[in-house]
Scaffold this motif. Sequence first.
Motif, PDB file in Angstrom:
ATOM      1  N   LEU A   1       9.834  13.639  37.200  1.00  0.00           N
ATOM      2  CA  LEU A   1       9.388  12.242  37.111  1.00  0.00           C
ATOM      3  C   LEU A   1       8.295  11.905  38.124  1.00  0.00           C
ATOM      4  O   LEU A   1       7.803  10.774  38.124  1.00  0.00           O
ATOM      5  CB  LEU A   1      10.572  11.292  37.340  1.00  0.00           C
ATOM      6  CG  LEU A   1      11.539  11.075  36.166  1.00  0.00           C
ATOM      7  CD1 LEU A   1      12.733  10.269  36.622  1.00  0.00           C
ATOM      8  CD2 LEU A   1      10.831  10.380  35.013  1.00  0.00           C
ATOM      9  N   GLU A   2       7.931  12.822  38.957  1.00  0.00           N
ATOM     10  CA  GLU A   2       6.933  12.534  39.986  1.00  0.00           C
ATOM     11  C   GLU A   2       5.614  12.012  39.413  1.00  0.00           C
ATOM     12  O   GLU A   2       5.015  11.084  39.992  1.00  0.00           O
ATOM     13  CB  GLU A   2       6.694  13.788  40.830  1.00  0.00           C
ATOM     14  CG  GLU A   2       5.842  13.544  42.068  1.00  0.00           C
ATOM     15  CD  GLU A   2       5.761  14.766  42.966  1.00  0.00           C
ATOM     16  OE1 GLU A   2       4.716  14.946  43.618  1.00  0.00           O
ATOM     17  OE2 GLU A   2       6.737  15.534  43.015  1.00  0.00           O
ATOM     18  N   PRO A   3       5.093  12.551  38.284  1.00  0.00           N
ATOM     19  CA  PRO A   3       3.863  11.962  37.723  1.00  0.00           C
ATOM     20  C   PRO A   3       4.012  10.490  37.359  1.00  0.00           C
ATOM     21  O   PRO A   3       3.039   9.710  37.468  1.00  0.00           O
ATOM     22  CB  PRO A   3       3.612  12.823  36.475  1.00  0.00           C
ATOM     23  CG  PRO A   3       4.280  14.115  36.761  1.00  0.00           C
ATOM     24  CD  PRO A   3       5.483  13.772  37.566  1.00  0.00           C
ATOM     25  N   PHE A   4       5.211  10.068  36.926  1.00  0.00           N
ATOM     26  CA  PHE A   4       5.429   8.663  36.603  1.00  0.00           C
ATOM     27  C   PHE A   4       5.255   7.801  37.848  1.00  0.00           C
ATOM     28  O   PHE A   4       4.600   6.744  37.804  1.00  0.00           O
ATOM     29  CB  PHE A   4       6.830   8.476  36.007  1.00  0.00           C
ATOM     30  CG  PHE A   4       7.204   7.046  35.772  1.00  0.00           C
ATOM     31  CD1 PHE A   4       6.778   6.380  34.638  1.00  0.00           C
ATOM     32  CD2 PHE A   4       7.982   6.346  36.696  1.00  0.00           C
ATOM     33  CE1 PHE A   4       7.120   5.051  34.415  1.00  0.00           C
ATOM     34  CE2 PHE A   4       8.322   5.019  36.483  1.00  0.00           C
ATOM     35  CZ  PHE A   4       7.891   4.377  35.340  1.00  0.00           C
ATOM     36  N   PHE A   5       5.816   8.233  38.962  1.00  0.00           N
ATOM     37  CA  PHE A   5       5.667   7.476  40.204  1.00  0.00           C
ATOM     38  C   PHE A   5       4.218   7.507  40.699  1.00  0.00           C
ATOM     39  O   PHE A   5       3.733   6.516  41.270  1.00  0.00           O
ATOM     40  CB  PHE A   5       6.611   8.036  41.263  1.00  0.00           C
ATOM     41  CG  PHE A   5       8.056   7.724  41.009  1.00  0.00           C
ATOM     42  CD1 PHE A   5       8.603   6.514  41.407  1.00  0.00           C
ATOM     43  CD2 PHE A   5       8.869   8.628  40.364  1.00  0.00           C
ATOM     44  CE1 PHE A   5       9.932   6.211  41.176  1.00  0.00           C
ATOM     45  CE2 PHE A   5      10.210   8.340  40.127  1.00  0.00           C
ATOM     46  CZ  PHE A   5      10.743   7.136  40.534  1.00  0.00           C
ATOM     47  N   ASN A   6       3.542   8.622  40.486  1.00  0.00           N
ATOM     48  CA  ASN A   6       2.126   8.689  40.868  1.00  0.00           C
ATOM     49  C   ASN A   6       1.290   7.687  40.089  1.00  0.00           C
ATOM     50  O   ASN A   6       0.419   7.006  40.652  1.00  0.00           O
ATOM     51  CB  ASN A   6       1.594  10.100  40.632  1.00  0.00           C
ATOM     52  CG  ASN A   6       2.017  11.068  41.717  1.00  0.00           C
ATOM     53  OD1 ASN A   6       2.225  10.682  42.858  1.00  0.00           O
ATOM     54  ND2 ASN A   6       2.160  12.340  41.368  1.00  0.00           N
ATOM     55  N   ALA A   7       1.528   7.622  38.785  1.00  0.00           N
ATOM     56  CA  ALA A   7       0.775   6.677  37.952  1.00  0.00           C
ATOM     57  C   ALA A   7       1.081   5.234  38.353  1.00  0.00           C
ATOM     58  O   ALA A   7       0.176   4.393  38.436  1.00  0.00           O
ATOM     59  CB  ALA A   7       1.104   6.915  36.478  1.00  0.00           C
ATOM     60  N   ALA A   8       2.348   4.933  38.604  1.00  0.00           N
ATOM     61  CA  ALA A   8       2.719   3.570  38.995  1.00  0.00           C
ATOM     62  C   ALA A   8       2.089   3.186  40.329  1.00  0.00           C
ATOM     63  O   ALA A   8       1.560   2.064  40.485  1.00  0.00           O
ATOM     64  CB  ALA A   8       4.245   3.462  39.073  1.00  0.00           C
ATOM     65  N   ALA A   9       2.107   4.095  41.295  1.00  0.00           N
ATOM     66  CA  ALA A   9       1.514   3.798  42.594  1.00  0.00           C
ATOM     67  C   ALA A   9       0.004   3.653  42.483  1.00  0.00           C
ATOM     68  O   ALA A   9      -0.601   2.810  43.159  1.00  0.00           O
ATOM     69  CB  ALA A   9       1.867   4.902  43.587  1.00  0.00           C
TER      70      ALA A   9
ATOM     71  N   GLN B   1      -1.719   2.503  39.985  1.00  0.00           N
ATOM     72  CA  GLN B   1      -2.099   1.230  39.373  1.00  0.00           C
ATOM     73  C   GLN B   1      -1.653   0.028  40.194  1.00  0.00           C
ATOM     74  O   GLN B   1      -2.421  -0.928  40.368  1.00  0.00           O
ATOM     75  CB  GLN B   1      -1.514   1.132  37.952  1.00  0.00           C
ATOM     76  CG  GLN B   1      -1.840  -0.187  37.253  1.00  0.00           C
ATOM     77  CD  GLN B   1      -1.874  -0.044  35.748  1.00  0.00           C
ATOM     78  OE1 GLN B   1      -2.003   1.049  35.220  1.00  0.00           O
ATOM     79  NE2 GLN B   1      -1.768  -1.162  35.046  1.00  0.00           N
ATOM     80  N   PHE B   2      -0.438   0.063  40.718  1.00  0.00           N
ATOM     81  CA  PHE B   2       0.101  -1.140  41.352  1.00  0.00           C
ATOM     82  C   PHE B   2      -0.086  -1.161  42.866  1.00  0.00           C
ATOM     83  O   PHE B   2      -0.004  -2.231  43.484  1.00  0.00           O
ATOM     84  CB  PHE B   2       1.588  -1.268  41.020  1.00  0.00           C
ATOM     85  CG  PHE B   2       1.864  -1.383  39.543  1.00  0.00           C
ATOM     86  CD1 PHE B   2       1.444  -2.497  38.830  1.00  0.00           C
ATOM     87  CD2 PHE B   2       2.521  -0.372  38.870  1.00  0.00           C
ATOM     88  CE1 PHE B   2       1.683  -2.604  37.474  1.00  0.00           C
ATOM     89  CE2 PHE B   2       2.779  -0.463  37.510  1.00  0.00           C
ATOM     90  CZ  PHE B   2       2.356  -1.582  36.811  1.00  0.00           C
ATOM     91  N   VAL B   3      -0.341  -0.015  43.494  1.00  0.00           N
ATOM     92  CA  VAL B   3      -0.573   0.030  44.937  1.00  0.00           C
ATOM     93  C   VAL B   3      -2.056   0.153  45.245  1.00  0.00           C
ATOM     94  O   VAL B   3      -2.604  -0.616  46.046  1.00  0.00           O
ATOM     95  CB  VAL B   3       0.218   1.182  45.585  1.00  0.00           C
ATOM     96  CG1 VAL B   3      -0.088   1.267  47.081  1.00  0.00           C
ATOM     97  CG2 VAL B   3       1.720   0.997  45.362  1.00  0.00           C
ATOM     98  N   LEU B   4      -2.711   1.118  44.597  1.00  0.00           N
ATOM     99  CA  LEU B   4      -4.138   1.313  44.838  1.00  0.00           C
ATOM    100  C   LEU B   4      -5.007   0.400  43.991  1.00  0.00           C
ATOM    101  O   LEU B   4      -6.199   0.256  44.263  1.00  0.00           O
ATOM    102  CB  LEU B   4      -4.513   2.783  44.556  1.00  0.00           C
ATOM    103  CG  LEU B   4      -3.853   3.825  45.465  1.00  0.00           C
ATOM    104  CD1 LEU B   4      -4.314   5.229  45.071  1.00  0.00           C
ATOM    105  CD2 LEU B   4      -4.172   3.562  46.932  1.00  0.00           C
ATOM    106  N   GLY B   5      -4.431  -0.201  42.946  1.00  0.00           N
ATOM    107  CA  GLY B   5      -5.198  -1.114  42.107  1.00  0.00           C
ATOM    108  C   GLY B   5      -6.149  -0.428  41.139  1.00  0.00           C
ATOM    109  O   GLY B   5      -7.079  -1.059  40.639  1.00  0.00           O
TER     110      GLY B   5
END
Length: 412
Positions: free
Chosen positions: A207-215, A217-221
């Motif tokens: 699931l690590e790619p899922f967390f990478n994608a979320a971060a 978009q929502f952390v780095l913008g």
Amino acid sequence: MESRVLSGTTAISGLGRLRKQISREITNNTCVVPTTRSIGAVGDGGNLIWGRQLRPVLLLLEKSPAARIPAVKREILRPSFAAASSPAEGSDSAGEAKVGFLEKYPALVTGSFFFMWYFLNVIFNILNKKIYNYFPYPYFVSVVHLLVGVIYCLVSWAVGLPKRAPIDANLLKLLVPVAICHALGHVSSNVSFSAVAVSFTHTIKALEPFFNAAATQFVLGQQIPITLWLSLAPVVLGVSMASLTELSFNWTGFISAMISNISFTYRSIYSKKAMTDMDSTNLYAYITIIALFCCIPPAIIIEGPQLLKSGFSDAIAKVGMTKFISDLFWVGMFYHLYNQLATNTLERVAPLTHAVGNVLKRVFVIGFSIVVFGNKISAQTGIGTAIAIAGVAIYSYIKAKIEEEKRQMKAA
């Protein structure tokens, strides 16, 4: 008689004229005959004219010491030719020396990097799990992993392979967040490995790619394309299927694997902010040193009393002192080397190749762990794991293609 004298005089005078003519020809042809020498001085070779008058100038040039121009030229040209030919020969040999095995067979060398990366990773996971079967202290084992890596780095620096890169306060501030996330992700992964099957931990870590994608978009913008989000759906579905029917499931192993995913995601974010010109080997060495200091306090606080009471003695009673120390040393060495090889492999290949290789590595680890430990899995767990791995492969492919298109647009 008079006629003989006159004819002799004529012959002598003719010889004088001939010598003058030859001198003029030598002067005109060679531009070397000194003006201080008299014509009679050439008379040493004049007897040759009487014996053979064919091409007298060439004969004089061959025999006269003062006019050996070709010989002088050979003496001058010979060193010049040797000097000119030596670099050429040296350059050829140097060129042959430069074209070594690494340059001649790059695909074979890259393949060996992948093989060693997979091999060391599989050996690490198997040996690590075997240690937890008789020594269930993941915090202390995590410290040992990093401690062996630090010793390896210090010895490498001492012998100059590689040469230690200098570090300053600014770079240290950039690397500290990366190292903290690395330490947290490493410890939480080991807690999961000690609590559940290795195959299940790696399924959750898919699931690590899922967390990478979320971060991203929502952390780095940064906007994530819809295709990437859709490719993550099989990953989430597969992990959910595998978790519901996993025979070794427990919440400690599951939550720890999820914390590891989040930690390594933030490690990637901080790594992008800490981009530096330092080579990957030195960079990973400094991160390992900082992460070691981060892991020591929780190991002492959480597991220290239990280790002193019965942890060490129980492990030594089960396997012996020699095997216990040997296992800890080698598991730390395999951990450091496989991480270092993963970084070096990334430098040799394109992101797409590395992404696919990372997915295949996870397949190898899951497969070998099931075979070695004989873990029983249900049909639903096997199907869910396969779906999750396939989703990670699709995600990695799409992401690498998007990054390649961005690079091409910037280059254009």
